[in-house]
Scaffold this motif. Structure first.
Motif, PDB file in Angstrom:
ATOM      1  N   UNK A 139       0.703  -0.987   0.018  1.00 39.56           N
ATOM      2  CA  UNK A 139      -0.076   0.029  -0.107  1.00 39.56           C
ATOM      3  C   UNK A 139       0.775   1.185   0.068  1.00 39.56           C
ATOM      4  N   UNK A 140       0.551   2.012  -0.964  1.00 44.34           N
ATOM      5  CA  UNK A 140       1.642   3.161  -1.262  1.00 44.34           C
ATOM      6  C   UNK A 140       0.608   4.445  -1.624  1.00 44.34           C
ATOM      7  N   UNK A 141       0.262   5.423  -0.643  1.00 42.45           N
ATOM      8  CA  UNK A 141      -0.908   6.186  -0.785  1.00 42.45           C
ATOM      9  C   UNK A 141      -0.376   7.588  -0.975  1.00 42.45           C
ATOM     10  N   UNK A 142      -1.104   8.445  -1.807  1.00 42.98           N
ATOM     11  CA  UNK A 142      -0.977   9.874  -1.630  1.00 42.98           C
ATOM     12  C   UNK A 142      -2.313  10.340  -1.502  1.00 42.98           C
ATOM     13  N   UNK A 143      -2.680  10.743  -0.204  1.00 45.94           N
ATOM     14  CA  UNK A 143      -4.226  11.262  -0.167  1.00 45.94           C
ATOM     15  C   UNK A 143      -4.041  12.643  -0.204  1.00 45.94           C
ATOM     16  N   UNK A 144      -5.181  13.196  -0.841  1.00 46.34           N
ATOM     17  CA  UNK A 144      -5.157  14.851  -1.164  1.00 46.34           C
ATOM     18  C   UNK A 144      -6.244  15.524  -0.157  1.00 46.34           C
ATOM     19  N   UNK A 145      -5.575  16.039   0.947  1.00 43.89           N
ATOM     20  CA  UNK A 145      -6.230  16.547   2.021  1.00 43.89           C
ATOM     21  C   UNK A 145      -6.881  17.872   1.628  1.00 43.89           C
ATOM     22  N   UNK A 146      -6.491  18.612   0.718  1.00 44.52           N
ATOM     23  CA  UNK A 146      -7.113  19.708   0.381  1.00 44.52           C
ATOM     24  C   UNK A 146      -8.077  19.845  -0.533  1.00 44.52           C
ATOM     25  N   UNK A 147      -9.090  20.456  -0.630  1.00 45.49           N
ATOM     26  CA  UNK A 147     -10.157  20.536  -1.443  1.00 45.49           C
ATOM     27  C   UNK A 147      -9.919  21.513  -2.450  1.00 45.49           C
ATOM     28  N   UNK A 148      -9.719  21.511  -3.663  1.00 49.59           N
ATOM     29  CA  UNK A 148      -9.305  22.532  -4.546  1.00 49.59           C
ATOM     30  C   UNK A 148     -10.567  23.657  -4.978  1.00 49.59           C
ATOM     31  N   UNK A 149     -11.469  23.245  -4.189  1.00 49.82           N
ATOM     32  CA  UNK A 149     -12.772  24.266  -4.411  1.00 49.82           C
ATOM     33  C   UNK A 149     -12.631  25.259  -3.180  1.00 49.82           C
ATOM     34  N   UNK A 150     -12.077  24.913  -2.114  1.00 46.36           N
ATOM     35  CA  UNK A 150     -11.735  25.655  -1.117  1.00 46.36           C
ATOM     36  C   UNK A 150     -10.395  26.286  -1.152  1.00 46.36           C
ATOM     37  N   UNK A 151      -9.455  25.725  -1.487  1.00 47.34           N
ATOM     38  CA  UNK A 151      -8.115  26.350  -1.735  1.00 47.34           C
ATOM     39  C   UNK A 151      -7.603  26.232  -3.116  1.00 47.34           C
ATOM     40  N   UNK A 152      -7.761  27.311  -4.024  1.00 51.59           N
ATOM     41  CA  UNK A 152      -7.497  27.341  -5.340  1.00 51.59           C
ATOM     42  C   UNK A 152      -5.843  27.351  -5.585  1.00 51.59           C
ATOM     43  N   UNK A 153      -5.253  27.952  -4.637  1.00 50.33           N
ATOM     44  CA  UNK A 153      -3.704  28.099  -4.779  1.00 50.33           C
ATOM     45  C   UNK A 153      -3.061  26.710  -4.451  1.00 50.33           C
ATOM     46  N   UNK A 154      -2.833  26.186  -5.592  1.00 52.37           N
ATOM     47  CA  UNK A 154      -2.140  24.779  -5.490  1.00 52.37           C
ATOM     48  C   UNK A 154      -0.736  24.703  -4.621  1.00 52.37           C
ATOM     49  N   UNK A 155      -0.136  25.777  -4.440  1.00 51.47           N
ATOM     50  CA  UNK A 155       1.267  25.963  -3.773  1.00 51.47           C
ATOM     51  C   UNK A 155       0.912  25.490  -2.242  1.00 51.47           C
ATOM     52  N   UNK A 156      -0.509  25.697  -1.809  1.00 48.33           N
ATOM     53  CA  UNK A 156      -0.866  25.678  -0.336  1.00 48.33           C
ATOM     54  C   UNK A 156      -1.734  24.266  -0.175  1.00 48.33           C
ATOM     55  N   UNK A 157      -1.728  23.371  -1.134  1.00 48.69           N
ATOM     56  CA  UNK A 157      -2.335  22.137  -1.156  1.00 48.69           C
ATOM     57  C   UNK A 157      -1.650  21.416  -0.037  1.00 48.69           C
ATOM     58  N   UNK A 158      -2.456  20.464   0.779  1.00 38.81           N
ATOM     59  CA  UNK A 158      -1.652  19.478   1.673  1.00 38.81           C
ATOM     60  C   UNK A 158      -2.030  18.050   1.148  1.00 38.81           C
ATOM     61  N   UNK A 159      -0.942  17.439   1.020  1.00 40.19           N
ATOM     62  CA  UNK A 159      -0.987  15.774   0.692  1.00 40.19           C
ATOM     63  C   UNK A 159      -0.284  14.994   1.486  1.00 40.19           C
ATOM     64  N   UNK A 160      -1.015  13.835   1.979  1.00 37.85           N
ATOM     65  CA  UNK A 160      -0.543  12.863   2.951  1.00 37.85           C
ATOM     66  C   UNK A 160       0.156  11.887   2.208  1.00 37.85           C
ATOM     67  N   UNK A 161       1.338  11.440   2.316  1.00 38.52           N
ATOM     68  CA  UNK A 161       2.116  10.153   1.708  1.00 38.52           C
ATOM     69  C   UNK A 161       1.931   9.208   3.129  1.00 38.52           C
ATOM     70  N   UNK A 162       1.764   7.880   2.546  1.00 41.34           N
ATOM     71  CA  UNK A 162       1.528   6.964   3.445  1.00 41.34           C
ATOM     72  C   UNK A 162       2.033   5.708   2.891  1.00 41.34           C
ATOM     73  N   UNK A 163       3.272   5.081   3.215  1.00 43.78           N
ATOM     74  CA  UNK A 163       3.463   3.818   2.741  1.00 43.78           C
ATOM     75  C   UNK A 163       3.446   2.874   3.803  1.00 43.78           C
TER      76      UNK A 163
END
Length: 170
Positions: A139-163
């Motif tokens: 299991x190697x995941x990239x979970x996208x914690x930021x909703x792009x509808x709420x935060x359009x600035x991609x430089x502020x997006x949070x992504x969790x990596x979980x391996x």
């Protein structure tokens, strides 16, 4: 910016996803599947329970990746449920090396490299084995914690990596 990596226990988690085999440049096309997966998971008997994710099942950077674009669910999918082209599964429980990265998705390769080096320095082994078509990950995941509808600035997006880590320490 990447937070400090850590080891975390994760429960088994039911999910639905679409599976695609693509060369590395085709990965953005799989990302385009996520809104459709979320829409298809919005049906009686299914309840989405968390952010969308990519699950890398097989990685062969020179040829193809086998990737799932999915969403976690609150419960297992009942037998006989019509899922269209979605597939139901269960993300495995266990210990995971994990980190949350804040930044444009294009910078995830650097965050992934730092997580891999941290785990290696800590003597941790991943749940991965060589396969005929590349490295097969438990299991190697990239979970996208930021909703792009709420935060359009991609430089502020949070992504969790979980391996997922190997069950045996050696």
């Amino acid at each position: 910016m990447t937070n400090e990596p850590r080891v975390a226990e994760r429960p088994a988690t039911p999910y639905v996803a679409v599976t695609r085999s693509v060369p590395m440049p085709g990965l953005p096309g799989v990302a385009d599947e996520i809104p459709r997966v979320i829409g298809q998971a919005d049906r009686p008997g299914l309840t989405v329970d968390g952010p969308p994710f990519f699950r890398y099942v097989v990685i062969d950077m020179e040829h193809e990746l086998v990737v799932e674009a999915g969403v976690p669910l609150t419960s297992l999918v009942a037998a006989g449920t019509d899922l269209g082209d979605l597939e139901a599964g269960v993300l495995p429980a266990g210990r995971y090396a994990t980190v949350v990265h804040t930044g444009h998705p294009d910078t995830l390769a650097d965050a992934t490299g730092r997580l891999l080096r941290w785990a290696d320095d800590a003597g941790l082994r991943f749940d991965v084995r060589p396969g005929d078509r590349g490295d097969v990950w438990g299991c190697r995941l990239e979970s996208y914690l930021t909703d792009p509808r709420v935060e359009p600035d991609m430089s502020r997006w949070e992504t969790e990596l979980a391996f997922r880590l190997a069950d045996d320490p050696a």
